[in-house]
Write an enzyme that holds these catalytic residues in place. Structure first.
Site, PDB file in Angstrom:
ATOM      1  N   THR A  72     -21.869   9.856  55.579  1.00 27.34           N
ATOM      2  CA  THR A  72     -22.761   8.699  55.589  1.00 27.34           C
ATOM      3  C   THR A  72     -22.453   7.803  56.781  1.00 27.34           C
ATOM      4  OG1 THR A  72     -22.963   8.752  53.176  1.00 27.34           O
ATOM      5  CG2 THR A  72     -23.509   6.676  54.270  1.00 27.34           C
ATOM      6  N   ARG A  82     -17.619  -7.785  50.385  1.00 26.54           N
ATOM      7  CA  ARG A  82     -18.592  -7.426  49.341  1.00 26.54           C
ATOM      8  C   ARG A  82     -19.315  -8.656  48.812  1.00 26.54           C
ATOM      9  NH1 ARG A  82     -15.248  -3.166  45.466  1.00 26.54           N
ATOM     10  NH2 ARG A  82     -15.233  -1.387  46.911  1.00 26.54           N
ATOM     11  N   CYS A 108     -37.306 -30.625  51.304  1.00 28.18           N
ATOM     12  CA  CYS A 108     -36.260 -31.520  51.801  1.00 28.18           C
ATOM     13  C   CYS A 108     -36.847 -32.628  52.676  1.00 28.18           C
ATOM     14  CB  CYS A 108     -35.226 -30.728  52.592  1.00 28.18           C
ATOM     15  SG  CYS A 108     -34.200 -29.670  51.555  1.00 28.18           S
ATOM     16  N   ASP A 127     -14.640   9.831  44.210  1.00 24.16           N
ATOM     17  CA  ASP A 127     -13.839   8.632  43.932  1.00 24.16           C
ATOM     18  C   ASP A 127     -14.248   7.894  42.662  1.00 24.16           C
ATOM     19  OD1 ASP A 127     -12.658   9.226  46.336  1.00 24.16           O
ATOM     20  OD2 ASP A 127     -13.694   7.656  47.463  1.00 24.16           O
ATOM     21  N   GLU A 148     -19.924   1.700  52.966  1.00 26.02           N
ATOM     22  CA  GLU A 148     -18.520   1.786  52.552  1.00 26.02           C
ATOM     23  C   GLU A 148     -18.033   3.226  52.402  1.00 26.02           C
ATOM     24  OE1 GLU A 148     -15.555  -0.445  49.368  1.00 26.02           O
ATOM     25  OE2 GLU A 148     -17.554  -1.245  49.743  1.00 26.02           O
ATOM     26  N   THR A 165     -18.998  10.502  47.781  1.00 29.58           N
ATOM     27  CA  THR A 165     -17.962   9.531  47.453  1.00 29.58           C
ATOM     28  C   THR A 165     -18.010   9.153  45.982  1.00 29.58           C
ATOM     29  OG1 THR A 165     -18.040   8.667  49.707  1.00 29.58           O
ATOM     30  CG2 THR A 165     -17.022   7.265  48.045  1.00 29.58           C
ATOM     31  N   HIS A 174     -30.473 -28.303  48.045  1.00 30.57           N
ATOM     32  CA  HIS A 174     -30.321 -27.979  49.452  1.00 30.57           C
ATOM     33  C   HIS A 174     -29.363 -28.979  50.090  1.00 30.57           C
ATOM     34  CE1 HIS A 174     -34.198 -25.377  50.051  1.00 30.57           C
ATOM     35  NE2 HIS A 174     -33.405 -24.934  49.091  1.00 30.57           N
ATOM     36  N   GLU A 212     -29.562 -31.212  52.477  1.00 27.12           N
ATOM     37  CA  GLU A 212     -30.029 -32.584  52.630  1.00 27.12           C
ATOM     38  C   GLU A 212     -30.041 -33.302  51.284  1.00 27.12           C
ATOM     39  OE1 GLU A 212     -32.716 -30.006  55.347  1.00 27.12           O
ATOM     40  OE2 GLU A 212     -31.472 -29.767  53.564  1.00 27.12           O
TER      41      GLU A 212
END
Length: 377
Positions: free
Chosen positions: A308, A191, A91, A207, A303, A203, A54, A56
């Site tokens: 949609t 993305r 932490c 595609d 996308e 799609t 993390h 810290e």
């Protein structure tokens, strides 16, 4: 509380270095930390990747590497230090063991499992703790995490590319990319910062996309989950998203479908039925977001395609929109059917307009939702 110019400057550095973890740490938030001694930053750290140190802990390790004693230092951290055992030790204990005596926190942790415990622990152990420095800036930087903690749903960004007349596809031609390389790079950055990409089955059929991060370094991040809205399971078995090793989720409505056994047998594919009283209109989008929220998804992108996009917008579920207008002109256009007025009606406003390699891009956001950062995506 009045803050000095120096204090503000230290926290700004912490916010800046927190950005180095963007796209690498989900579902954890971005966090940065600097250690200050005698009015100077002597060490810094950020949450770099899931399961890693993390912020810290990294700052303390940075000081040790430099041969600098952390005794008596002040930690400026953008999020309340954790006080529970997760992928790493607390932490709060790391700060105590390092001899740090003061902690300045930008934002309290809103996660119900840790809310307030870190600050309470530090104060019980004798730390001087101050909170709220650049709180609003920290909240913007961690907005998807903050939103998930409050609503248990992800933020939704719509990304659409059109020709100069607002069409998303030329039905007279085979599907192909028509945006600039700069636009494509930006989409791949987006993305990388998303837990999932949502796309309609039309799609996939038209595609056959891969929907992966390819044009930029993925680093410690993971590929987003591809989510297909496929009411009656029409996803072709030879689709690219079914052939690779990355995770795909196909959401359908109740019924008996021929493809269900073949789809469910793929190692990287999860087929989920979302029952709905109005299933003839498609998979229930509110139930989709509830499902993703339950799985700790905090940032998703819609996308494609046109139907949609229209359904998400009509349901008021779009938090941001990236509309890319290119100079292409289609001969047999498939119109998107979303104009500026439609976005405005759903309380979206233009954050700014940019140029991506000759493409004109409008960045829209909910009226009270700040853009995550200046260079996002």
């Amino acid at each position: 509380m009045a803050w000095s110019e120096a204090e503000v400057g230290f926290m700004r550095v912490a916010l800046q270095i927190a950005e180095r973890g963007r796209g690498q740490v989900r579902p954890n938030p971005l966090v940065g930390c600097v250690l200050v001694k005698d009015g100077e930053v002597v060490a810094q750290g950020w949450h770099d990747h899931l399961g890693g140190l993390h912020a810290e802990q990294m700052a303390i390790a940075d000081a040790e590497k430099r041969g600098i004693s952390t005794n008596g230092t002040t930690a400026y951290v953008t999020l309340e230090p954790c006080n529970h055992h997760g992928r790493t030790p607390p932490c709060t204990e790391a700060l105590l063991w390092a001899g740090i005596t003061s902690v300045v926190v930008a934002h309290a942790d809103p996660n119900p499992t840790v809310r307030g415990n870190g600050i309470e622990y530090l104060r019980r152990e004798g730390f001087a703790v101050k909170c709220g420095l650049l709180k609003d800036e920290a909240a913007v930087q961690m907005q998807s995490f903050m939103n998930w903690c409050e609503h248990r749903r992800p933020l939704v960004t719509l990304k659409i590319a059109t020709d100069r007349n607002g069409a998303i596809d030329d039905l007279a031609l085979a599907s192909k990319r028509f945006t600039s390389p700069d636009s494509l790079d930006a989409v791949h950055r987006l993305r990388r910062d998303c837990d999932a990409i949502i796309i309609g089955v039309e799609t996939i059929v038209r595609d056959n996309p891969s929907l992966t991060v390819r044009r930029i370094e993925l680093g410690h991040g993971s590929q987003p989950v591809r989510i297909i809205l496929d009411r009656v399971l029409r996803t072709p078995l030879d689709s690219t998203v079914l052939a690779d090793e990355h995770q795909t989720m196909i959401l359908h409505t109740e019924g008996e479908y021929e493809n269900i056994t073949a789809l469910s047998s793929r190692e990287n594919v999860e087929v989920v039925c979302l029952k709905s009283a109005d299933s003839h209109n498609g998979v229930d989008l509110n139930r989709v977001l509830a499902l993703l929220g339950d799985r700790e998804f905090q940032e998703i992108m819609v996308e494609g395609g046109a139907e949609t996009a229209r359904r998400f917008l009509a349901a008021g579920l779009i938090d941001r929109a990236i509309i890319i207008r290119t100079e292409a002109e289609f001969t047999t256009p498939l119109t998107l059917g979303i104009e500026s007025d439609h976005l405005i009606d759903k309380d979206l406003v233009i954050y700014r307009e940019v140029d991506w390699g000759g493409d004109r891009v409008q960045l829209w956001s909910k009226e009270k939702l700040e853009w995550p950062c200046q260079n996002w995506p």
